[in-house]
Motif scaffolding. Structure first.
Motif, PDB file in Angstrom:
ATOM      1  N   ASN A  76      69.565 101.128 -21.728  1.00  0.00           N
ATOM      2  CA  ASN A  76      69.912 101.703 -20.426  1.00  0.00           C
ATOM      3  C   ASN A  76      68.714 102.437 -19.858  1.00  0.00           C
ATOM      4  N   LEU A  77      68.532 102.321 -18.567  1.00  0.00           N
ATOM      5  CA  LEU A  77      67.480 103.031 -17.853  1.00  0.00           C
ATOM      6  C   LEU A  77      68.145 103.779 -16.713  1.00  0.00           C
ATOM      7  N   GLU A  78      67.902 105.070 -16.642  1.00  0.00           N
ATOM      8  CA  GLU A  78      68.427 105.878 -15.542  1.00  0.00           C
ATOM      9  C   GLU A  78      67.252 106.478 -14.795  1.00  0.00           C
ATOM     10  N   LEU A  79      67.232 106.274 -13.487  1.00  0.00           N
ATOM     11  CA  LEU A  79      66.172 106.795 -12.634  1.00  0.00           C
ATOM     12  C   LEU A  79      66.800 107.615 -11.525  1.00  0.00           C
ATOM     13  N   THR A  80      66.324 108.842 -11.351  1.00  0.00           N
ATOM     14  CA  THR A  80      66.733 109.669 -10.223  1.00  0.00           C
ATOM     15  C   THR A  80      65.497 110.053  -9.436  1.00  0.00           C
ATOM     16  N   ILE A  81      65.630 110.021  -8.138  1.00  0.00           N
ATOM     17  CA  ILE A  81      64.543 110.353  -7.213  1.00  0.00           C
ATOM     18  C   ILE A  81      65.111 111.279  -6.159  1.00  0.00           C
ATOM     19  N   ASN A  82      64.430 112.396  -5.878  1.00  0.00           N
ATOM     20  CA  ASN A  82      64.862 113.213  -4.744  1.00  0.00           C
ATOM     21  C   ASN A  82      63.698 114.006  -4.184  1.00  0.00           C
ATOM     22  N   GLY A  83      63.822 114.297  -2.896  1.00  0.00           N
ATOM     23  CA  GLY A  83      62.797 115.038  -2.187  1.00  0.00           C
ATOM     24  C   GLY A  83      62.585 114.486  -0.799  1.00  0.00           C
ATOM     25  N   GLU A  84      61.535 114.989  -0.147  1.00  0.00           N
ATOM     26  CA  GLU A  84      61.223 114.597   1.226  1.00  0.00           C
ATOM     27  C   GLU A  84      60.582 113.210   1.271  1.00  0.00           C
ATOM     28  N   LEU A  85      61.080 112.366   2.187  1.00  0.00           N
ATOM     29  CA  LEU A  85      60.465 111.059   2.414  1.00  0.00           C
ATOM     30  C   LEU A  85      59.235 111.228   3.289  1.00  0.00           C
ATOM     31  N   PRO A  86      58.217 110.453   3.147  1.00  0.00           N
ATOM     32  CA  PRO A  86      58.136 109.182   2.441  1.00  0.00           C
ATOM     33  C   PRO A  86      57.721 109.309   0.973  1.00  0.00           C
ATOM     34  N   ALA A  87      57.465 110.500   0.474  1.00  0.00           N
ATOM     35  CA  ALA A  87      57.021 110.662  -0.914  1.00  0.00           C
ATOM     36  C   ALA A  87      57.850 111.737  -1.616  1.00  0.00           C
ATOM     37  N   PRO A  88      59.054 111.392  -2.076  1.00  0.00           N
ATOM     38  CA  PRO A  88      59.874 112.381  -2.778  1.00  0.00           C
ATOM     39  C   PRO A  88      59.118 112.949  -3.977  1.00  0.00           C
ATOM     40  N   GLY A  89      59.159 114.251  -4.146  1.00  0.00           N
ATOM     41  CA  GLY A  89      58.352 114.896  -5.169  1.00  0.00           C
ATOM     42  C   GLY A  89      58.996 115.039  -6.529  1.00  0.00           C
ATOM     43  N   GLU A  90      60.292 114.767  -6.646  1.00  0.00           N
ATOM     44  CA  GLU A  90      60.961 114.939  -7.926  1.00  0.00           C
ATOM     45  C   GLU A  90      61.551 113.620  -8.397  1.00  0.00           C
ATOM     46  N   MET A  91      61.381 113.357  -9.694  1.00  0.00           N
ATOM     47  CA  MET A  91      61.970 112.166 -10.283  1.00  0.00           C
ATOM     48  C   MET A  91      62.214 112.406 -11.759  1.00  0.00           C
ATOM     49  N   ALA A  92      63.119 111.662 -12.311  1.00  0.00           N
ATOM     50  CA  ALA A  92      63.395 111.720 -13.749  1.00  0.00           C
ATOM     51  C   ALA A  92      63.757 110.317 -14.212  1.00  0.00           C
ATOM     52  N   LEU A  93      63.202 109.937 -15.349  1.00  0.00           N
ATOM     53  CA  LEU A  93      63.464 108.629 -15.946  1.00  0.00           C
ATOM     54  C   LEU A  93      63.935 108.852 -17.368  1.00  0.00           C
TER      55      LEU A  93
END
Length: 159
Positions: A76-93
């Protein structure tokens, strides 16, 4: 005359299927492909466990993809992305190997680089396409391994 009539009737279902293809392309789902260390992975996005919200320039997306076959068993792979577009600053994999409970791997914005090609809402679907490269750490020996994943997904737009 009956040969042409039969061919014409047989062509109608084929034509109907071909006309339905663009509609299917707009359904939630997609693929995540790449590598974990030297191991290639191809994972299918679970539409019912994935979604995205866009409010103004702020985006929040989460997807869960899995690969059931292969030597490693379910992955399983879980990816979360959040922040301001066009370059969201937070992610977790997070990558989890189901056959070996000690083989969970994680990474975030400090160890991964996200390149977004598309993050576009439309008709209740958010198109999310990009590449994630860097390193994840974990496993039974607290190791670090390189990862490269490309994703081309359509996520349900959540309120």
């Amino acid at each position: 005359m009956t040969i042409f009539s039969t061919m014409r009737r047989a062509g109608i279902p084929v034509l109907a299927c071909l006309l339905a293809l663009p509609a299917l392309a707009d359904e939630p789902g997609g693929l995540v492909t790449g590598s974990f260390g030297d191991q290639p992975l191809e994972l299918t996005v679970a539409p019912e466990l994935s979604g995205a919200t866009i409010i103004g320039n702020y985006a929040d997306a989460s997807l869960l993809a899995s690969q059931m076959e292969g030597d490693q068993g379910p992955v399983n792979l879980e990816l979360t992305i959040n922040g301001e577009l066009p370059a969201p600053g937070e992610m977790a994999l997070t990558i989890t190997f189901a056959r070996d409970m000690g083989r969970n791997w994680t990474g975030d914005q400090d160890s991964l680089t996200l390149t977004l090609e598309e993050f576009t809402p439309g008709d209740g679907i958010v198109a999310l396409k990009g590449t994630l490269t860097g390193q994840v750490s974990g496993g039974p020996s607290s190791e670090t391994r390189p990862v490269t994943f490309s994703f081309d997904t359509r996520l349900e737009e959540l309120d």
